[in-house]
Motif scaffolding. Sequence first.
Motif, PDB file in Angstrom:
ATOM      1  N   GLY A 122       0.818  -1.214   0.000  1.00 27.25           N
ATOM      2  CA  GLY A 122       0.000   0.000   0.000  1.00 27.25           C
ATOM      3  C   GLY A 122       0.847   1.257   0.000  1.00 27.25           C
ATOM      4  O   GLY A 122       0.523   2.236  -0.692  1.00 27.25           O
ATOM      5  N   LEU A 123       1.935   1.245   0.771  1.00 24.19           N
ATOM      6  CA  LEU A 123       2.847   2.389   0.768  1.00 24.19           C
ATOM      7  C   LEU A 123       3.486   2.577  -0.607  1.00 24.19           C
ATOM      8  O   LEU A 123       3.630   3.712  -1.090  1.00 24.19           O
ATOM      9  CB  LEU A 123       3.927   2.210   1.832  1.00 24.19           C
ATOM     10  CG  LEU A 123       3.465   2.328   3.281  1.00 24.19           C
ATOM     11  CD1 LEU A 123       4.604   1.965   4.225  1.00 24.19           C
ATOM     12  CD2 LEU A 123       2.947   3.715   3.564  1.00 24.19           C
ATOM     13  N   LEU A 124       3.871   1.470  -1.239  1.00 25.56           N
ATOM     14  CA  LEU A 124       4.443   1.564  -2.589  1.00 25.56           C
ATOM     15  C   LEU A 124       3.422   2.106  -3.580  1.00 25.56           C
ATOM     16  O   LEU A 124       3.766   2.915  -4.453  1.00 25.56           O
ATOM     17  CB  LEU A 124       4.946   0.201  -3.048  1.00 25.56           C
ATOM     18  CG  LEU A 124       6.182  -0.337  -2.347  1.00 25.56           C
ATOM     19  CD1 LEU A 124       6.521  -1.730  -2.876  1.00 25.56           C
ATOM     20  CD2 LEU A 124       7.348   0.594  -2.529  1.00 25.56           C
ATOM     21  N   ILE A 125       2.177   1.688  -3.451  1.00 25.16           N
ATOM     22  CA  ILE A 125       1.120   2.204  -4.328  1.00 25.16           C
ATOM     23  C   ILE A 125       0.957   3.703  -4.113  1.00 25.16           C
ATOM     24  O   ILE A 125       0.782   4.464  -5.068  1.00 25.16           O
ATOM     25  CB  ILE A 125      -0.197   1.439  -4.095  1.00 25.16           C
ATOM     26  CG1 ILE A 125      -0.075   0.018  -4.646  1.00 25.16           C
ATOM     27  CG2 ILE A 125      -1.382   2.160  -4.727  1.00 25.16           C
ATOM     28  CD1 ILE A 125      -1.225  -0.895  -4.292  1.00 25.16           C
ATOM     29  N   GLY A 126       1.051   4.144  -2.867  1.00 20.51           N
ATOM     30  CA  GLY A 126       0.971   5.571  -2.577  1.00 20.51           C
ATOM     31  C   GLY A 126       2.095   6.352  -3.230  1.00 20.51           C
ATOM     32  O   GLY A 126       1.875   7.425  -3.800  1.00 20.51           O
ATOM     33  N   VAL A 127       3.311   5.818  -3.175  1.00 17.19           N
ATOM     34  CA  VAL A 127       4.451   6.483  -3.805  1.00 17.19           C
ATOM     35  C   VAL A 127       4.249   6.555  -5.312  1.00 17.19           C
ATOM     36  O   VAL A 127       4.487   7.604  -5.940  1.00 17.19           O
ATOM     37  CB  VAL A 127       5.769   5.746  -3.462  1.00 17.19           C
ATOM     38  CG1 VAL A 127       6.916   6.237  -4.325  1.00 17.19           C
ATOM     39  CG2 VAL A 127       6.101   5.912  -1.992  1.00 17.19           C
ATOM     40  N   VAL A 128       3.791   5.454  -5.907  1.00 20.22           N
ATOM     41  CA  VAL A 128       3.568   5.428  -7.355  1.00 20.22           C
ATOM     42  C   VAL A 128       2.451   6.392  -7.751  1.00 20.22           C
ATOM     43  O   VAL A 128       2.511   7.021  -8.806  1.00 20.22           O
ATOM     44  CB  VAL A 128       3.263   3.989  -7.823  1.00 20.22           C
ATOM     45  CG1 VAL A 128       2.769   3.958  -9.248  1.00 20.22           C
ATOM     46  CG2 VAL A 128       4.500   3.125  -7.677  1.00 20.22           C
ATOM     47  N   ALA A 129       1.440   6.539  -6.904  1.00 17.56           N
ATOM     48  CA  ALA A 129       0.341   7.452  -7.215  1.00 17.56           C
ATOM     49  C   ALA A 129       0.768   8.914  -7.127  1.00 17.56           C
ATOM     50  O   ALA A 129       0.248   9.765  -7.853  1.00 17.56           O
ATOM     51  CB  ALA A 129      -0.828   7.192  -6.274  1.00 17.56           C
ATOM     52  N   VAL A 130       1.727   9.218  -6.257  1.00 17.34           N
ATOM     53  CA  VAL A 130       2.167  10.608  -6.074  1.00 17.34           C
ATOM     54  C   VAL A 130       3.180  11.040  -7.139  1.00 17.34           C
ATOM     55  O   VAL A 130       3.217  12.215  -7.516  1.00 17.34           O
ATOM     56  CB  VAL A 130       2.750  10.780  -4.644  1.00 17.34           C
ATOM     57  CG1 VAL A 130       3.469  12.107  -4.487  1.00 17.34           C
ATOM     58  CG2 VAL A 130       1.646  10.645  -3.616  1.00 17.34           C
ATOM     59  N   LEU A 131       3.973  10.109  -7.639  1.00 14.17           N
ATOM     60  CA  LEU A 131       5.026  10.478  -8.605  1.00 14.17           C
ATOM     61  C   LEU A 131       4.508  11.214  -9.845  1.00 14.17           C
ATOM     62  O   LEU A 131       5.117  12.200 -10.260  1.00 14.17           O
ATOM     63  CB  LEU A 131       5.822   9.243  -9.008  1.00 14.17           C
ATOM     64  CG  LEU A 131       6.867   8.795  -7.992  1.00 14.17           C
ATOM     65  CD1 LEU A 131       7.531   7.507  -8.448  1.00 14.17           C
ATOM     66  CD2 LEU A 131       7.906   9.870  -7.768  1.00 14.17           C
ATOM     67  N   PRO A 132       3.396  10.784 -10.479  1.00 17.13           N
ATOM     68  CA  PRO A 132       2.918  11.557 -11.644  1.00 17.13           C
ATOM     69  C   PRO A 132       2.470  12.976 -11.278  1.00 17.13           C
ATOM     70  O   PRO A 132       2.501  13.875 -12.116  1.00 17.13           O
ATOM     71  CB  PRO A 132       1.739  10.740 -12.168  1.00 17.13           C
ATOM     72  CG  PRO A 132       1.976   9.370 -11.680  1.00 17.13           C
ATOM     73  CD  PRO A 132       2.673   9.517 -10.360  1.00 17.13           C
ATOM     74  N   LEU A 133       2.068  13.178 -10.035  1.00 15.48           N
ATOM     75  CA  LEU A 133       1.693  14.531  -9.619  1.00 15.48           C
ATOM     76  C   LEU A 133       2.922  15.424  -9.456  1.00 15.48           C
ATOM     77  O   LEU A 133       2.859  16.619  -9.697  1.00 15.48           O
ATOM     78  CB  LEU A 133       0.916  14.469  -8.298  1.00 15.48           C
ATOM     79  CG  LEU A 133      -0.394  13.685  -8.338  1.00 15.48           C
ATOM     80  CD1 LEU A 133      -0.979  13.573  -6.943  1.00 15.48           C
ATOM     81  CD2 LEU A 133      -1.373  14.310  -9.301  1.00 15.48           C
TER      82      LEU A 133
END
Length: 127
Positions: free
Chosen positions: A15-26
């Motif tokens: 879940g933390l990795l998914i959060g990091v991946v979701a923030v990178l495009p922003l």
Amino acid sequence: MTLAKFTSIYFIFVGLLIGVVAVLPLLFPDAPLFVNNFWVMFGFLAGITYIAYMLVDIGVKRDPEVGIMAIMGSIAVKMIFCMAFVLIYSIKAKGIGLVFLLNFFLYIYCLRPLKFTVCYVTCATKI
């Protein structure tokens, strides 16, 4: 560590990795950071890592003296499945792009050691 406890810790980590991946495009809106099927690749690699841990857990529970063989076997199984994934993806995508290579190898060489550390250190404490 029980399988239920590991599963909960593992899903928190994923879940933390998914959060990091979701923030990178922003953070980098103009750069193409991920391939179109990134979540398929992420899910596959996260799933195969969990299966590898389960194989190690089963091997260590059966015979702790050969636990290292279970660890090596799970690494070999994961490597074979990852190579098959790259082969299938490259055939289907009609040409691997640089973004796919970066996504795959950054996941394998940067994020996977963290997962394997979580997975195999817990197994090593059992042995």
